[in-house]
Design a protein around this motif. Structure first.
Motif, mmCIF file in Angstrom:
data_model
loop_
_atom_site.group_PDB
_atom_site.id
_atom_site.type_symbol
_atom_site.label_atom_id
_atom_site.label_comp_id
_atom_site.label_asym_id
_atom_site.label_seq_id
_atom_site.Cartn_x
_atom_site.Cartn_y
_atom_site.Cartn_z
ATOM 1 N N ASP A 72 0.836 -1.198 0.000
ATOM 2 C CA ASP A 72 0.000 0.000 0.000
ATOM 3 C C ASP A 72 0.877 1.255 0.000
ATOM 4 N N ALA A 73 1.124 1.765 -1.213
ATOM 5 C CA ALA A 73 2.024 2.921 -1.373
ATOM 6 C C ALA A 73 1.424 4.206 -0.812
ATOM 7 N N SER A 74 0.125 4.182 -0.504
ATOM 8 C CA SER A 74 -0.482 5.395 0.076
ATOM 9 C C SER A 74 0.004 5.612 1.506
ATOM 10 N N LYS A 75 0.627 4.569 2.084
ATOM 11 C CA LYS A 75 1.163 4.690 3.449
ATOM 12 C C LYS A 75 2.522 5.389 3.475
ATOM 13 N N LEU A 76 3.121 5.553 2.295
ATOM 14 C CA LEU A 76 4.453 6.172 2.243
ATOM 15 C C LEU A 76 4.392 7.665 2.536
ATOM 16 N N ALA A 77 5.342 8.143 3.316
ATOM 17 C CA ALA A 77 5.523 9.590 3.496
ATOM 18 C C ALA A 77 6.718 10.012 2.642
ATOM 19 N N ASN A 78 6.919 11.304 2.486
ATOM 20 C CA ASN A 78 8.098 11.778 1.747
ATOM 21 C C ASN A 78 9.368 11.251 2.426
ATOM 22 N N GLY A 79 10.317 10.763 1.616
ATOM 23 C CA GLY A 79 11.570 10.269 2.188
ATOM 24 C C GLY A 79 11.496 8.831 2.688
ATOM 25 N N LYS A 80 10.375 8.163 2.400
ATOM 26 C CA LYS A 80 10.219 6.765 2.845
ATOM 27 C C LYS A 80 10.250 5.815 1.646
ATOM 28 N N ILE A 81 10.626 4.587 1.942
ATOM 29 C CA ILE A 81 10.799 3.556 0.911
ATOM 30 C C ILE A 81 9.947 2.345 1.287
ATOM 31 N N GLN A 82 9.460 1.685 0.271
ATOM 32 C CA GLN A 82 8.639 0.495 0.520
ATOM 33 C C GLN A 82 9.100 -0.654 -0.377
ATOM 34 N N TYR A 83 9.192 -1.844 0.218
ATOM 35 C CA TYR A 83 9.438 -3.066 -0.557
ATOM 36 C C TYR A 83 8.089 -3.575 -1.031
ATOM 37 N N THR A 84 8.012 -3.966 -2.293
ATOM 38 C CA THR A 84 6.721 -4.353 -2.848
ATOM 39 C C THR A 84 6.934 -5.275 -4.042
ATOM 40 N N CYS A 85 5.859 -5.780 -4.629
ATOM 41 C CA CYS A 85 6.040 -6.504 -5.886
ATOM 42 C C CYS A 85 4.934 -6.184 -6.869
ATOM 43 N N ILE A 86 5.224 -6.486 -8.126
ATOM 44 C CA ILE A 86 4.274 -6.269 -9.220
ATOM 45 C C ILE A 86 3.717 -7.645 -9.582
ATOM 46 N N THR A 87 2.392 -7.782 -9.571
ATOM 47 C CA THR A 87 1.792 -9.077 -9.905
ATOM 48 C C THR A 87 1.318 -9.069 -11.353
ATOM 49 N N ASN A 88 1.307 -10.257 -11.969
ATOM 50 C CA ASN A 88 0.783 -10.386 -13.331
ATOM 51 C C ASN A 88 -0.635 -10.957 -13.288
ATOM 52 N N ASN A 89 -1.172 -11.319 -14.436
ATOM 53 C CA ASN A 89 -2.536 -11.872 -14.468
ATOM 54 C C ASN A 89 -2.546 -13.389 -14.336
ATOM 55 N N GLU A 90 -1.366 -13.998 -14.245
ATOM 56 C CA GLU A 90 -1.284 -15.467 -14.218
ATOM 57 C C GLU A 90 -0.996 -16.001 -12.819
ATOM 58 N N GLY A 91 -1.177 -15.189 -11.821
ATOM 59 C CA GLY A 91 -0.958 -15.664 -10.456
ATOM 60 C C GLY A 91 0.465 -15.516 -9.977
ATOM 61 N N GLY A 92 1.322 -14.953 -10.816
ATOM 62 C CA GLY A 92 2.731 -14.823 -10.451
ATOM 63 C C GLY A 92 3.174 -13.382 -10.277
ATOM 64 N N ILE A 93 4.492 -13.226 -10.246
ATOM 65 C CA ILE A 93 5.114 -11.939 -9.947
ATOM 66 C C ILE A 93 5.937 -11.473 -11.144
ATOM 67 N N VAL A 94 5.688 -10.236 -11.578
ATOM 68 C CA VAL A 94 6.468 -9.646 -12.672
ATOM 69 C C VAL A 94 7.862 -9.274 -12.157
ATOM 70 N N ASP A 95 7.890 -8.718 -10.940
ATOM 71 C CA ASP A 95 9.170 -8.327 -10.339
ATOM 72 C C ASP A 95 8.943 -7.938 -8.877
ATOM 73 N N ASP A 96 10.012 -7.937 -8.093
ATOM 74 C CA ASP A 96 9.953 -7.298 -6.774
ATOM 75 C C ASP A 96 10.798 -6.032 -6.858
#
Lengths: 359, 126
Positions: A72-96
């Motif tokens: 949830d990138a809406s939780k980020l404040a200025n100067g903050k970083i978040q680990y996250t991933c991008i999901t595809n339509n096949e149940g997997g991950i495009v990238d982290d």
């Protein structure tokens, strides 16, 4: 094959170079174990300029990021970083990836080198918001100054008080006389330290300044070889090993960055997995007897000799001096303490599911 | 790097030291350096008769696994017992305490196919 701004420096230092994600990258200099221990115990420097960087700007930049990423990138404040991933339509991950927030309308995405083009196309394809996207991967160099003396090393080069930059936060400042450096309290080693984003033209100057500053700590240039053993001891996922186009973040133990309080691509599928349970889970394991080192794609078996899982990463841990690994196993074998067998060549070695991180 | 002249070398980077009809075999300084920190040496061929170029074991570094090829035909008589606890001897003393197996040679002519130190150094380009 592409070079980083420092390729010639690595070659001059006697690095063993290997092709990685289309780049000519240093895998070791003085030796993998020596470099590993130097980072764990003091400080080492990695040129990880092959990593990709995208700038996403505009009134609707956040909406685009929210749609394509799981956290949830809406939780980020200025100067903050978040680990996250991008999901595809096949149940997997495009990238982290990492998402940096500069302002409410300006973000920086740091992606795996091997996935730059795939990520770019995927995000662009979902950009119905009119967010302004720029691939700045070729403009930036990235130096990871990692280890418990990472802070002490960089602090000598800047007036920015590094103790005021918590983990997963960043500041913009002058380092070694270079303006506008992104000073990021991140890394992929679990050893502490900072990552510095600089323009390619400043890379050599920054590299030299870091080595001068770190001399008293015995600073060493470190290659991708020990970057992998360091991250594995901390059980950090690596795309192409623990993460791929067909594995869910829920299976990978990344439920903590998968937020169903917002909408993202294919969230219904992952929510179902979370609610109904997964058939396989990512676990850490330790090999209990001598006979070999676990490697990607080695099989895990139960006492009846049936295959119950597959290794995603494995190594002889330089810090623990024993063979460790990560693997996907059938859920009923995923509890800590479960005894399983690792197939190495023609042998079955006693192996145990253990708590992660290993160290 | 060091390549003793009393040894013979194979294209696959094993060295051979001949004593009567017994050959002691290990891997070259070049090979140990290429592999990096060695963490396990697996000799699978104890007591077996192997033909030249067959796999007699595996050497594992932190990041990589490599097969070991026997450079001469013969029967594996002995493996280095020290390597179980100290595989790093292959890195630190490749031609001495880092030896791997002793083999009873079945065809002395196999030795003719091996390289001397100078030829091996040309082969690896040093």
């Amino acid at each position: 094959m592409k070079n980083t701004a420092l390729t010639n420096t690595h070659i001059a230092l006697g690095a063993k170079m290997v092709p990685f994600a289309g780049y000519n990258m240093p895998v070791t200099y003085s030796g993998l174990v020596a470099e590993h221990n130097q980072v764990r115990n003091s400080v080492g420097v990695f040129d990880v300029s092959h990593m990709g960087e995208f700038s996403i700007k505009g009134e609707k930049a956040l909406e685009l990021i929210q749609l394509v990423t799981t956290n949830d990138a809406s939780k980020l404040a200025n100067g903050k970083i978040q680990y996250t991933c991008i999901t595809n339509n096949e149940g997997g991950i495009v990238d982290d990836l990492l998402v940096y927030r500069f302002t409410e309308t300006e973000y920086f995405l740091v992606v795996n080198a091997s996935n730059i083009e795939k990520d770019w196309n995927w995000i662009a394809q979902h950009n119905s918001f009119g967010a302004e996207m720029e691939n700045v991967s070729e403009q930036f160099s990235l130096l990871a100054v990692q280890g418990p003396n990472g802070l002490n090393t960089i602090q000598k080069l800047t007036e920015v008080n590094l103790s005021n930059i918590p983990y997963y936060s960043f500041a913009n400042g002058k380092v070694a006389g270079i303006e506008d450096v992104i000073i990021s309290n991140t890394g992929y080693t679990g050893a502490g330290g900072f990552e510095l984003y600089i323009k390619n033209a400043d890379a050599q100057k920054m590299w030299d300044a870091i080595f001068d500053a770190g001399k008293e700590f015995g600073i060493l240039p470190c290659g991708l070889g020990c970057r992998d053993t360091l991250r594995l001891e901390k059980a950090f996922c690596l795309y192409g090993h623990e993460l791929n186009d067909t594995t869910s973040p829920i299976e990978a133990g990344l439920g903590w960055i998968t937020k169903f309080s917002k909408h993202f691509v294919n969230d219904t599928y992952h929510k179902q997995l979370k609610e109904n349970g997964v058939a396989q889970k990512l676990v850490g394991f330790e090999v209990l007897e001598r006979g070999g080192i676990p490697r990607q794609n080695y099989l895990l078996k139960n006492s009846a000799g049936e295959t119950i899982g597959k290794v995603t990463s494995g190594t002889q841990s330089p810090s623990l001096n024993k063979p460790i690994g990560l693997a996907y196993v059938q859920t009923k074998y995923a509890d800590v303490g479960t005894e399983i067998l690792l197939e190495v060549r023609d042998k079955l070695l006693k192996t145990k599911v253990v708590k992660t991180p290993f160290l | 790097m060091n390549f003793p002249t009393e040894l013979k070398y194979s294209k696959e980077h094993e060295w051979v030291k001949v004593d009567g009809n017994v050959a002691t075999i290990g891997i070259s300084d070049f090979a140990q350096k290429e592999l990096g920190d060695i963490v396990y040496v697996d000799i699978e061929a104890m007591g077996k008769s192997l033909s030249k170029d067959a796999v007699f074991g595996t050497v594992e570094a932190v990041k990589t696994v490599s097969d070991l090829f026997i450079p001469i035909s013969g029967k594996v008589l002995e493996k280095n017992p020290m390597l179980d606890a100290q595989p790093e001897l292959v890195n630190t003393d490749p031609y001495g305490n880092g030896w791997m197996v002793k083999v009873e040679m079945s065809n002395l002519e196999d030795l003719n196919s091996l390289m001397d130190s100078a030829t091996y150094q040309t082969h690896i380009g040093v």
